[in-house]
Design an enzyme around this catalytic site. Structure first.
Site, PDB file in Angstrom:
ATOM      1  N   ARG A  37     -67.151 -49.164 -23.355  1.00 49.38           N
ATOM      2  CA  ARG A  37     -66.647 -49.581 -24.575  1.00 49.38           C
ATOM      3  C   ARG A  37     -66.915 -48.208 -25.579  1.00 49.38           C
ATOM      4  O   ARG A  37     -66.059 -47.740 -26.253  1.00 49.38           O
ATOM      5  CB  ARG A  37     -67.153 -50.627 -25.110  1.00 49.38           C
ATOM      6  CG  ARG A  37     -66.670 -50.872 -26.858  1.00 49.38           C
ATOM      7  CD  ARG A  37     -67.613 -51.965 -27.516  1.00 49.38           C
ATOM      8  NE  ARG A  37     -69.147 -51.706 -27.442  1.00 49.38           N
ATOM      9  CZ  ARG A  37     -69.710 -52.510 -27.591  1.00 49.38           C
ATOM     10  NH1 ARG A  37     -69.585 -53.781 -28.035  1.00 49.38           N
ATOM     11  NH2 ARG A  37     -71.112 -52.093 -27.946  1.00 49.38           N
ATOM     12  N   ASP A  77     -56.353 -60.236 -24.090  1.00 52.35           N
ATOM     13  CA  ASP A  77     -56.819 -60.905 -25.339  1.00 52.35           C
ATOM     14  C   ASP A  77     -55.631 -62.026 -25.672  1.00 52.35           C
ATOM     15  O   ASP A  77     -54.480 -61.800 -25.023  1.00 52.35           O
ATOM     16  CB  ASP A  77     -56.579 -60.101 -26.452  1.00 52.35           C
ATOM     17  CG  ASP A  77     -57.276 -60.855 -27.745  1.00 52.35           C
ATOM     18  OD1 ASP A  77     -58.488 -60.951 -28.134  1.00 52.35           O
ATOM     19  OD2 ASP A  77     -56.602 -61.365 -28.547  1.00 52.35           O
ATOM     20  N   ARG A 117     -65.436 -65.275 -21.097  1.00 52.56           N
ATOM     21  CA  ARG A 117     -65.933 -64.044 -21.748  1.00 52.56           C
ATOM     22  C   ARG A 117     -66.928 -63.363 -20.546  1.00 52.56           C
ATOM     23  O   ARG A 117     -67.792 -62.743 -21.256  1.00 52.56           O
ATOM     24  CB  ARG A 117     -66.608 -64.138 -23.016  1.00 52.56           C
ATOM     25  CG  ARG A 117     -65.510 -64.521 -24.178  1.00 52.56           C
ATOM     26  CD  ARG A 117     -66.237 -64.237 -25.373  1.00 52.56           C
ATOM     27  NE  ARG A 117     -65.263 -64.963 -26.668  1.00 52.56           N
ATOM     28  CZ  ARG A 117     -65.675 -65.530 -27.685  1.00 52.56           C
ATOM     29  NH1 ARG A 117     -67.072 -65.538 -27.788  1.00 52.56           N
ATOM     30  NH2 ARG A 117     -64.867 -65.963 -28.404  1.00 52.56           N
ATOM     31  N   ARG A 126     -69.557 -57.947 -23.711  1.00 48.74           N
ATOM     32  CA  ARG A 126     -70.501 -57.228 -24.431  1.00 48.74           C
ATOM     33  C   ARG A 126     -71.935 -57.481 -23.900  1.00 48.74           C
ATOM     34  O   ARG A 126     -72.940 -56.567 -24.095  1.00 48.74           O
ATOM     35  CB  ARG A 126     -70.600 -57.564 -26.006  1.00 48.74           C
ATOM     36  CG  ARG A 126     -69.219 -56.885 -26.543  1.00 48.74           C
ATOM     37  CD  ARG A 126     -68.969 -57.235 -27.999  1.00 48.74           C
ATOM     38  NE  ARG A 126     -68.792 -58.666 -28.202  1.00 48.74           N
ATOM     39  CZ  ARG A 126     -68.491 -59.522 -29.191  1.00 48.74           C
ATOM     40  NH1 ARG A 126     -68.637 -58.732 -30.081  1.00 48.74           N
ATOM     41  NH2 ARG A 126     -68.261 -60.580 -29.181  1.00 48.74           N
ATOM     42  N   TYR A 141     -53.660 -67.434 -36.125  1.00 45.78           N
ATOM     43  CA  TYR A 141     -53.986 -66.127 -36.070  1.00 45.78           C
ATOM     44  C   TYR A 141     -52.833 -65.322 -37.166  1.00 45.78           C
ATOM     45  O   TYR A 141     -53.113 -64.506 -38.094  1.00 45.78           O
ATOM     46  CB  TYR A 141     -54.274 -65.331 -35.017  1.00 45.78           C
ATOM     47  CG  TYR A 141     -55.474 -65.423 -34.509  1.00 45.78           C
ATOM     48  CD1 TYR A 141     -56.680 -64.875 -34.772  1.00 45.78           C
ATOM     49  CD2 TYR A 141     -56.067 -66.168 -33.064  1.00 45.78           C
ATOM     50  CE1 TYR A 141     -57.999 -65.097 -34.277  1.00 45.78           C
ATOM     51  CE2 TYR A 141     -57.215 -66.532 -32.691  1.00 45.78           C
ATOM     52  CZ  TYR A 141     -58.159 -65.654 -33.422  1.00 45.78           C
ATOM     53  OH  TYR A 141     -59.603 -65.602 -32.731  1.00 45.78           O
TER      54      TYR A 141
END
Length: 354
Positions: free
Chosen positions: A41, A78, A28, A32, A155
């Protein structure tokens, strides 16, 4: 045969070379915690736009490369990205995560799934990976990544993230035939996707079976390991020289089982001491990791000591320095920079006994 110096550093480690210091990247690492990412974003609020529009995904993938010069640059994407290509639509909602509606719960739904045709459903992947290879040259290794069958199934069947995985486990224990068919279809699609990423430019591919650590060892051997192996065998049949990494969150109880799927490198989380991981995995398996991401909230002395302890225990062959999971969104950017700087100087720091 290319001279060793012309081969990106992380790729050399993944192939088992003895090196002065380990290569370093972060799971990652694009995301963020970086102001540059948050600004982008805000301008493009849809995650799927950011990950599936090539120019945005390329920019995001390169943000940490420009800022920190890691030894690995990973495709911004993703693990769910290939699912629409087999007939499972999804959305990602900011602060909530992935949503799959309707979730996969029946034999009829599994029967309707179709093989993955990546050139048709994932054309942006080729542009992203080819561009990343051109942009970084030999200064870094370009990594691709995919989700593993159990985690994608979790998922798809739960319909979202879960804390207890009760729905997929209920299917596993009461309707295993349906789940096994679904896992098989996912494994074949993922193998196609891995090979596609390699053909598009990925030099190493990491498979995330993030939620396989929620399984008991006996259930891991039934519902996760065989399908990881099915992916790896298909990929190795056509791309035997591309190193593959497997990551599982919470893997301490199944660590010895992970390399049985045939991957070259096991990515270790922080619940296992690196010296113990080396002993448990054996000399022929590469390791990645495994610093606690929260260590990056500590002082520089603390961060440095944790990095050097990990590197000392891992040794000079077949280790890629990384966190034990993804970098957390509130991590100070300057501490991320210090992580990379320190790891890159590890041989000199260890030589003087810091």
């Amino acid at each position: 045969m290319a001279e060793s110096s012309q081969i990106p550093y992380l790729l050399r480690a993944a192939r088992g070379e003895v090196l002065d210091r380990p290569p370093v990247w972060m799971m990652r690492q694009a995301g963020r915690y970086m102001k540059a990412y948050r600004d982008l974003r805000d301008k493009y609020p849809s995650f799927r736009d950011r990950s599936e529009k090539a120019e945005l995904a390329i920019e995001i993938s390169l943000q940490p490369f420009r800022a920190f010069e890691p030894d690995g640059v990973i495709l911004f994407s993703d693990i769910l990205t290939p699912l629409p290509g087999i007939g499972i639509p999804f959305d990602i909602i900011e602060s909530k995560g992935p949503v799959i509606d309707p979730p996969i719960r029946s034999q009829e739904q599994v029967d309707k799934l179709h093989p993955l045709e990546p050139e048709e459903s994932l054309p942006f992947i080729r542009e992203i990976l080819q561009t990343l290879r051109r942009e970084v040259g030999n200064k870094a290794t370009v990594l691709g990544f995919v989700g593993a069958p159990w985690t994608l199934a979790a998922y798809a069947i739960e319909g979202k993230s879960s804390k207890d995985y009760a729905i997929i486990k209920s299917m596993a224990f009461s309707e295993p035939t349906i789940l096994h068919q679904f896992l098989g279809k996912l494994a074949d699609a993922i193998a196609i996707y891995v090979r596609y990423q390699i053909d598009c430019g990925a030099q190493v591919v990491q498979m995330f079976d993030s939620w396989a650590g929620q399984l008991s060892p006996v259930d891991y051997e039934v519902f996760a390991l065989p399908y990881q192996r099915r992916v790896v065998e298909q990929v190795k049949a056509t791309h035997p020289d591309t190193p593959l990494i497997l990551y599982i969150n919470g893997s301490a109880g199944i660590l010895e089982r992970m390399p049985q799927c045939g991957v070259d490198i096991v990515s270790v989380d922080w619940t296992v001491d690196m010296a113990d991981a080396r002993a448990r995995l054996g000399a022929n398996v590469g390791v990645q990791g495994n610093m606690d991401p929260c260590a990056l909230y500590g002082s520089k002395d603390f961060i440095r000591d944790r990095i050097l302890d990990t590197i000392r225990k891992a040794g000079k062959r077949g280790h890629i320095m990384n966190l034990g999971h993804g970098v957390l969104p509130s991590t100070p950017e300057e501490n991320v920079a210090f992580f990379f700087e320190t790891a890159k100087q590890a041989d000199k720091l260890l030589a003087v006994g810091t």
